[in-house]
Design a protein around this motif. Structure first.
Motif, mmCIF file in Angstrom:
data_model
loop_
_atom_site.group_PDB
_atom_site.id
_atom_site.type_symbol
_atom_site.label_atom_id
_atom_site.label_comp_id
_atom_site.label_asym_id
_atom_site.label_seq_id
_atom_site.Cartn_x
_atom_site.Cartn_y
_atom_site.Cartn_z
ATOM 1 N N ASP A 103 0.832 -1.215 0.000
ATOM 2 C CA ASP A 103 0.000 0.000 0.000
ATOM 3 C C ASP A 103 0.862 1.258 0.000
ATOM 4 O O ASP A 103 0.557 2.236 -0.688
ATOM 5 N N VAL A 104 1.933 1.225 0.783
ATOM 6 C CA VAL A 104 2.864 2.368 0.832
ATOM 7 C C VAL A 104 3.566 2.528 -0.512
ATOM 8 O O VAL A 104 3.702 3.639 -1.026
ATOM 9 N N LEU A 105 3.990 1.417 -1.083
ATOM 10 C CA LEU A 105 4.684 1.451 -2.376
ATOM 11 C C LEU A 105 3.790 2.026 -3.472
ATOM 12 O O LEU A 105 4.245 2.797 -4.325
ATOM 13 N N LYS A 106 2.516 1.658 -3.443
ATOM 14 C CA LYS A 106 1.569 2.163 -4.447
ATOM 15 C C LYS A 106 1.452 3.686 -4.371
ATOM 16 O O LYS A 106 1.477 4.387 -5.394
ATOM 17 N N LEU A 107 1.344 4.217 -3.160
ATOM 18 C CA LEU A 107 1.223 5.666 -2.981
ATOM 19 C C LEU A 107 2.516 6.383 -3.360
ATOM 20 O O LEU A 107 2.486 7.451 -3.964
ATOM 21 N N MET A 108 3.650 5.779 -3.024
ATOM 22 C CA MET A 108 4.935 6.375 -3.395
ATOM 23 C C MET A 108 5.090 6.428 -4.915
ATOM 24 O O MET A 108 5.611 7.412 -5.460
ATOM 25 N N THR A 109 4.629 5.387 -5.578
ATOM 26 C CA THR A 109 4.697 5.355 -7.046
ATOM 27 C C THR A 109 3.827 6.450 -7.647
ATOM 28 O O THR A 109 4.226 7.114 -8.614
ATOM 29 N N GLU A 110 2.654 6.656 -7.078
ATOM 30 C CA GLU A 110 1.759 7.715 -7.568
ATOM 31 C C GLU A 110 2.387 9.087 -7.358
ATOM 32 O O GLU A 110 2.289 9.967 -8.226
ATOM 33 N N ILE A 111 3.028 9.285 -6.208
ATOM 34 C CA ILE A 111 3.701 10.560 -5.935
ATOM 35 C C ILE A 111 4.841 10.770 -6.922
ATOM 36 O O ILE A 111 5.052 11.885 -7.428
ATOM 37 N N ASP A 112 5.580 9.716 -7.215
ATOM 38 C CA ASP A 112 6.671 9.805 -8.198
ATOM 39 C C ASP A 112 6.143 10.222 -9.568
ATOM 40 O O ASP A 112 6.741 11.060 -10.251
ATOM 41 N N GLU A 113 5.036 9.623 -9.968
ATOM 42 C CA GLU A 113 4.458 9.925 -11.288
ATOM 43 C C GLU A 113 4.005 11.378 -11.359
ATOM 44 O O GLU A 113 4.229 12.063 -12.369
ATOM 45 N N ILE A 114 3.370 11.852 -10.286
ATOM 46 C CA ILE A 114 2.903 13.238 -10.264
ATOM 47 C C ILE A 114 4.093 14.204 -10.207
ATOM 48 O O ILE A 114 4.084 15.268 -10.841
ATOM 49 N N SER A 115 5.115 13.828 -9.462
ATOM 50 C CA SER A 115 6.320 14.675 -9.379
ATOM 51 C C SER A 115 6.988 14.796 -10.744
ATOM 52 O O SER A 115 7.426 15.879 -11.142
ATOM 53 N N GLN A 116 7.057 13.685 -11.462
ATOM 54 C CA GLN A 116 7.639 13.701 -12.804
ATOM 55 C C GLN A 116 6.812 14.557 -13.745
ATOM 56 O O GLN A 116 7.353 15.348 -14.531
ATOM 57 N N LEU A 117 5.493 14.426 -13.647
ATOM 58 C CA LEU A 117 4.597 15.224 -14.494
ATOM 59 C C LEU A 117 4.726 16.712 -14.161
ATOM 60 O O LEU A 117 4.758 17.558 -15.070
#
Length: 217
Positions: free
Chosen positions: A147-161
């Motif tokens: 669950d933590v990994l999923k949220l971190m991945t979403e944050i990474d994607e938004i940060s990249q965008l």
């Protein structure tokens, strides 16, 4: 006399039989006690080892998650610092060099070129810091729960965008000022604000999931 000897012999035999029986019982009790003690020590040792492992796991994850949030905040603070110290002065210089010389092609082009070079340097520095953030937090993903990994991945994607939109926005800025058409910039600004709001929401969710994960260790 024979009867007396028989009685005495029977008594002695009975005594020693009883003695050895009791000795055997005592030995068995001692052996049982030793086995129980050994088992208890093994259980205690395993319990202590489990506690130590859980403590190490908790501290490792807790420190790693703390580092992640610190780096995330640092990335945002660096962006604000660079905006104040580098972007805004470069923009002010462009305005002061370009606006009075808008009708002078040579001077106007020079002002635009200098501003473009300043933006490229700023984007390069931002990209370096973003890559550093990703590299330093990649190891955390190995120990993070699903669950933590999923949220971190979403944050990474938004940060990249957000980084991509910001980069494009800086590239388009000079052209928008020259053409006096700020439609694209307004759209990019709104996109960045929405992405920032999404990031804050995800950070709150991530905090909850991290607390939950650490409490289950």
């Amino acid at each position: 006399m024979e009867i007396i000897l028989s009685i005495i012999g029977g008594f002695i035999l009975g005594y020693f039989t009883s003695y050895f029986n009791e000795k055997g019982k005592n030995k068995a009790i001692i052996e049982d006690t030793e086995q129980i003690t050994e088992k208890r020590e093994k259980v205690t040792s395993k319990h202590n080892l489990d506690i130590t492992k859980r403590k190490i796991q908790y501290e490792t994850k807790s420190n790693a998650y703390m580092k992640y949030f610190n780096l995330l905040d640092e990335l945002s603070q660096n962006g604000n610092t660079e905006a104040q110290e580098e972007f805004l002065p470069a923009l002010a210089k462009f305005n002061s060099d370009y606006i009075p010389n808008a009708d002078n092609v040579e001077k106007a082009s020079k002002a635009a070129a200098e501003f473009s070079n300043s933006m490229q340097k700023l984007m390069f520095k931002s990209q370096e810091k973003y890559l550093k953030f990703k590299n330093e937090t990649n190891a955390l993903k190995i120990i993070a729960g699903d669950d933590v990994l999923k949220l971190m991945t979403e944050i990474d994607e938004i940060s990249q965008l957000s980084f991509d939109v910001s980069t494009q926005m800086m590239k388009d800025l000079a052209e928008s000022i020259v053409s006096k058409n700020f439609t694209k910039l307004d759209s990019q600004k709104n996109t960045l604000e929405n992405l920032a709001n999404q990031t804050n929401i995800l950070k709150e969710k991530l905090t909850i999931e991290i607390r939950k994960e650490l409490s289950e260790i």
